[in-house]
Design a protein around this motif. Structure first.
Motif, PDB file in Angstrom:
ATOM      1  N   SER A 135       0.742  -1.205  -0.167  1.00 62.50           N
ATOM      2  CA  SER A 135      -0.008   0.067   0.073  1.00 62.50           C
ATOM      3  C   SER A 135       0.940   1.226  -0.008  1.00 62.50           C
ATOM      4  CB  SER A 135      -0.669  -0.075   1.197  1.00 62.50           C
ATOM      5  OG  SER A 135      -1.843   1.063   1.188  1.00 62.50           O
ATOM      6  N   SER A 177     -14.119  -4.303   2.242  1.00 65.77           N
ATOM      7  CA  SER A 177     -12.752  -3.844   2.123  1.00 65.77           C
ATOM      8  C   SER A 177     -12.211  -3.994   3.606  1.00 65.77           C
ATOM      9  CB  SER A 177     -12.695  -2.463   1.511  1.00 65.77           C
ATOM     10  OG  SER A 177     -11.687  -2.012   1.440  1.00 65.77           O
ATOM     11  N   ALA A 178     -10.879  -3.452   3.739  1.00 63.70           N
ATOM     12  CA  ALA A 178     -10.081  -3.225   4.694  1.00 63.70           C
ATOM     13  C   ALA A 178     -10.522  -1.997   5.317  1.00 63.70           C
ATOM     14  CB  ALA A 178      -8.691  -3.347   4.560  1.00 63.70           C
ATOM     15  N   GLN A 185      -6.541  -0.539  -1.486  1.00 65.70           N
ATOM     16  CA  GLN A 185      -7.828  -0.983  -1.417  1.00 65.70           C
ATOM     17  C   GLN A 185      -8.906  -0.036  -2.389  1.00 65.70           C
ATOM     18  OE1 GLN A 185      -9.473  -3.734   0.693  1.00 65.70           O
ATOM     19  NE2 GLN A 185      -7.359  -4.487   0.487  1.00 65.70           N
ATOM     20  N   ASN A 186      -8.528   1.431  -2.161  1.00 64.35           N
ATOM     21  CA  ASN A 186      -9.516   2.216  -2.693  1.00 64.35           C
ATOM     22  C   ASN A 186      -9.160   2.186  -4.316  1.00 64.35           C
ATOM     23  OD1 ASN A 186     -10.811   3.175  -0.400  1.00 64.35           O
ATOM     24  ND2 ASN A 186      -9.276   4.754  -0.001  1.00 64.35           N
ATOM     25  N   TRP A 188      -8.187  -0.326  -5.983  1.00 66.29           N
ATOM     26  CA  TRP A 188      -8.800  -1.589  -6.533  1.00 66.29           C
ATOM     27  C   TRP A 188     -10.239  -1.451  -6.837  1.00 66.29           C
ATOM     28  CZ3 TRP A 188      -5.996  -4.951  -2.373  1.00 66.29           C
ATOM     29  CH2 TRP A 188      -4.589  -5.143  -2.628  1.00 66.29           C
ATOM     30  N   TYR A 211     -16.241  -1.840   5.215  1.00 63.89           N
ATOM     31  CA  TYR A 211     -15.149  -1.743   5.570  1.00 63.89           C
ATOM     32  C   TYR A 211     -15.055  -2.696   7.208  1.00 63.89           C
ATOM     33  CZ  TYR A 211     -15.034   1.732   2.191  1.00 63.89           C
ATOM     34  OH  TYR A 211     -15.083   2.464   0.980  1.00 63.89           O
ATOM     35  N   ASP A 214      -9.752  -4.504   8.588  1.00 65.38           N
ATOM     36  CA  ASP A 214      -8.636  -5.583   8.734  1.00 65.38           C
ATOM     37  C   ASP A 214      -8.786  -6.087  10.225  1.00 65.38           C
ATOM     38  OD1 ASP A 214      -7.582  -6.176   6.547  1.00 65.38           O
ATOM     39  OD2 ASP A 214      -6.095  -4.783   6.558  1.00 65.38           O
ATOM     40  N   SER A 238     -13.846  -9.529  -1.231  1.00 64.66           N
ATOM     41  CA  SER A 238     -13.059  -8.971  -0.338  1.00 64.66           C
ATOM     42  C   SER A 238     -11.517  -9.010  -0.477  1.00 64.66           C
ATOM     43  CB  SER A 238     -13.473 -10.003   1.036  1.00 64.66           C
ATOM     44  OG  SER A 238     -12.631  -9.306   2.085  1.00 64.66           O
ATOM     45  N   THR A 240      -8.901  -8.310   0.768  1.00 67.72           N
ATOM     46  CA  THR A 240      -8.079  -8.079   1.923  1.00 67.72           C
ATOM     47  C   THR A 240      -8.169  -9.531   2.826  1.00 67.72           C
ATOM     48  OG1 THR A 240      -7.892  -7.459   4.248  1.00 67.72           O
ATOM     49  CG2 THR A 240     -10.123  -7.157   2.919  1.00 67.72           C
TER      50      THR A 240
END
Length: 349
Positions: A135, A177-178, A185-186, A188, A211, A214, A238, A240
């Motif tokens: 990231s 998402s995480a 993540q954003n 993707w 969200y 994580d 998902s 993550t």
């Protein structure tokens, strides 16, 4: 008189020869400077610290262990540090400490692309090289970004897998998402939305994005809430490792097993039982150990002056071979890999 002159000449020649040999020996012992081919030698004893989004996360444990293996290969000193929970500012104090400790390379997976920039730039001013992996931060805050795969490549495989799992009839899908601020993540998610506009995915409808931060339990309850909120839901993506495993755990023990499809980014060891029991047909990932391994070698090459991070720089990353720095000081590991029941037993991470 002649004999004495000859002797002096011979001594002078011997001295010159000795000097030439000494100069040649020094040239052989001195590493070459940076060049277009990534020439030079890795410095020994480099202090390289890995700072994941959160410690004790199985994904980052695997990636950081890959980094540790690389650092040990080239004679560096490896450490890992970081927060126990993901949050935008949680990494700042760790960066400051690493800077004070005169760390040569900080390898960090950013919880937020902006929140840690100030601390990273202070560390760089103090002499540290900064490599982001998994990231990214803003490009102005680091020297290199090790990208596990392109956002487009990840988006394509996620949409393709959920489409295949659901079948030709399509239906409603959601994303678990995480954290809301996670750069990767954003990126993707935006690319997945773009992918969904293609004609072949016209029957898929994205109805929600939630969200799990994580966190296993939050991701578990967010999955439960999604299914309560959207009774017609046909699939969940998902991207993550924590989220996809938690969602699979919920689905495997519920009446939704086999009715609501799940895919995402996970590790074989996390997802093996859910693939075997039919909860998940396929999921994707890269090898996180290779990602950490590559990040360590890239950091070592930077700190040794073998590369500067400019586009076109080349360096060797041990067993992974040669890599080239691309646009915006980015190095790409490769394409995502799809895991299914037919191949998952071949992997152990």
């Amino acid at each position: 008189m002649r004999a004495g002159t000859t002797q002096v000449r011979l001594l002078a020649l011997a001295a010159m020869a000795a000097l030439a040999l000494a100069t040649a020996a020094c040239a052989e012992d001195t590493p070459a400077g940076p060049g277009p081919g990534g020439t030079g030698a890795m410095k020994s004893g480099l202090k390289i610290a890995f700072l994941p989004k959160q410690v004790n996360n199985p994904y980052f444990t695997t990636s950081d262990n890959g980094g540790k293996a690389a650092v040990e290969e080239f004679g560096g000193k490896y450490t890992e540090t970081g927060p126990s929970e993901s949050s935008p500012s949680a990494q700042v104090s760790y960066i400051n400490t690493l800077s004070q400790q005169k760390t040569d390379v900080i390898v960090v997976s950013a919880n937020d692309k902006d929140a840690i920039c100030g601390a990273l730039n202070e560390a760089r001013q103090a002499g540290a090289k900064v490599v982001t992996f998994d990231s990214d931060t803003n490009a102005s805050c680091r020297d290199l970004f090790i990208n596990q795969a392109t956002a487009e490549g990840i988006a394509k495989i996620q949409i393709k897998l959920i489409s295949q799992a659901i079948g030709a009839d399509g239906g409603e899908i959601a994303i678990l998402s995480a954290t809301a601020n996670a750069t990767n993540q954003n990126a993707w998610i935006e690319m997945m939305k773009a992918e969904l506009t293609k004609p072949e995915y016209a029957k898929l409808k994205l109805v929600d994005t939630v969200y799990g931060d994580d966190k296993d339990e939050k991701s578990f309850t967010e999955t439960q809430a999604l299914l309560a909120k959207h009774p017609s839901l046909k699939g969940i993506i998902s991207p993550t490792t924590v989220g996809v495993a938690a969602a699979a755990r919920y689905l495997s023990g519920s009446t939704f097993k086999g009715k609501v499809q799940l895919t995402g980014l996970g590790t074989p060891n996390q997802m093996r039982s859910f693939v075997k029991d039919g909860t998940v047909k396929a999921f994707a990932l890269w090898n996180p150990a290779d990602l950490g391994y590559l990040a360590a070698y890239a950091g070592g090459a930077l700190a040794s002056g073998m590369i500067t991070g400019k586009e076109g720089d080349k360096f060797k990353a041990g067993k992974l071979g040669e890599f080239t720095v691309g646009k915006d000081a980015t190095v790409l590991l490769g394409d995502p890999f799809t895991f299914t029941a037919s191949n998952i037993e071949q992997f152990n991470f």
